[in-house]
Design an enzyme around this catalytic site. Structure first.
Site, PDB file in Angstrom:
ATOM      1  N   ARG A 166       0.859  -1.181   0.000  1.00 37.92           N
ATOM      2  CA  ARG A 166       0.000   0.000   0.000  1.00 37.92           C
ATOM      3  C   ARG A 166       0.895   1.230   0.000  1.00 37.92           C
ATOM      4  NH1 ARG A 166       2.570   2.100   3.501  1.00 37.92           N
ATOM      5  NH2 ARG A 166       1.030   3.767   3.584  1.00 37.92           N
ATOM      6  N   ASP A 199      -1.762  10.965  -2.282  1.00 37.23           N
ATOM      7  CA  ASP A 199      -2.187   9.904  -3.193  1.00 37.23           C
ATOM      8  C   ASP A 199      -2.597  10.459  -4.552  1.00 37.23           C
ATOM      9  OD1 ASP A 199      -2.371   7.309  -1.344  1.00 37.23           O
ATOM     10  OD2 ASP A 199      -2.831   9.119  -0.222  1.00 37.23           O
TER      11      ASP A 199
END
Ligand code: MRU
Length: 352
Positions: free
Chosen positions: A51, A237
């Site tokens: 992740r 992100d």
């Protein structure tokens, strides 16, 4: 990154196998997970075995390369297109995932023959991993200039080695400053609900012997108000072209508290995180994860066995957005591999 004397990347490829540090096991156990085909790699991204925006992107590039290697003769295009769709559907927010899938597909298209396409896909996925590492290293070098001896940095979630192929973004300036001999202290937000701060950032900082303290997410404002935080650095992100920044849920609150207390708030991210097609943060897709993650806490008991506890009355409903958007006006600067820019000057980084 060096773990027990061995250098690792977070995700890498050996032959047709994608290998990755198994992050849900940390900090209690260090192990490597092997993904034998693109479906296993896609599942590992979806289930957050790996992740963090950069690591997700690199793994996604490798997954498409795996599909190119697996594809039957005469059926490469259709097989890879289906695999790319599967990979794209794993996690919606990290721009790096889409950037890397598109780059590998582009290399395939340019290659011509099927054999050349297979080689080109692997080469492009490897190039993406190398670019991720070098961008992160440069972010560290540039961002280190913001840190004096004794600076106290607050960070949220994990944007360190484990969130990229290596080095990280928000933590890279801290690692660089520390290697230059400066003492840096880090406040680590625990980062509910998945606790990436407690499990991953605290573990990384421990490996690097950087002084830090773990705090409950809702303690950050208190320490800022008391004058115990000099600077905030977080990752991202996805960054919209107006400079709005999507990052782990809770980041927006840190930015508001930082502004209220006159503390600089920096975002560290490679330019591959910028979504030039996205006009503002309102258009960034925000992943909504299972309410289960809010309703239970997972950990290990004293003997190291996995345990989980329910923390709300049974039947309680919960919501679990994984990211939020910090408006550009709250961001002091964006640390990229091509320089530190104010959100208003983000367009300067756009390649012609
Ligand atoms: O849900 P995750 O753990 O994949 O979240 C991504 C992140 O690690 C953070 O939002 C981080 O701060 C930026 S990504 C390098």
């Amino acid at each position: 990154m060096r773990v027990a004397g061995i250098d690792y990347r977070t995700v890498w490829m050996e032959g047709g196998t994608v290998r990755m540090i198994d992050q849900p096991l940390l900090p209690h156990r260090f192990a490597v997970r092997d993904c034998a085909d693109h479906r296993e790699t896609a599942a590992a991204i979806r289930d957050m075995v790996t992740r963090g925006a950069g690591a997700i992107g690199v793994a996604a590039g490798y997954a498409v390369a795996q599909a190119a290697l697996e594809a039957p003769a005469g059926g490469l295009d259709g097989y890879v297109a289906e695999a790319a769709g599967l990979v794209r559907a794993t996690r919606p927010t990290a721009q790096n995932l889409f950037y890397c899938v598109d780059r590998v597909l582009g290399a395939l298209r340019r290659a011509g023959t099927e054999d050349a396409s297979r080689l080109a896909a692997v080469a492009e996925a490897e190039a993406l991993a190398a670019e991720d590492v070098s961008a992160a290293r440069r972010i560290g070098e540039l961002g280190a200039a913001l840190l004096r001896d004794g600076t106290r940095v607050l960070t949220h979630c994990n944007a360190g080695w484990l969130a990229f192929a290596d080095w990280g973004t928000a933590l890279a300036p801290i690692y660089a400053a520390s290697r230059q001999g400066r003492r840096v202290f880090v406040w680590v937000d625990e980062t509910r609900p998945r606790l990436q701060g407690a499990c991953l950032t605290a573990w990384e900082l421990g490996q690097e012997r950087i002084e830090h303290a773990l705090i409950a997410d809702n303690a950050a404002g208190h320490f800022m108000q008391r004058g115990e935080v000099d600077l905030v650095i977080v990752g991202s992100d996805r960054i919209a072209r107006n400079g709005d920044v999507a990052n782990k849920i809770g980041t927006y609150e840190k930015a508001v508290c930082a502004r209220d207390n006159g503390i600089p708030f920096y975002v560290a991210a490679p330019t591959s995180t910028i979504d030039w097609g996205c006009a503002s943060g309102a258009q960034i897709p925000i992943e909504e994860r299972s309410p289960d993650e809010v309703l239970r806490v997972r950990g290990r008991d004293g003997a190291g066995a996995p345990v989980e506890a329910f923390i709300a009355p049974s039947g309680t409903s919960a919501r679990n957005p994984a990211f939020d958007v910090t408006p550009a006006r709250l961001v002091t600067g964006i640390i990229t591999e091509r320089g530190i820019v104010s959100p208003a000057r983000l367009g300067d980084l756009r390649r012609p």
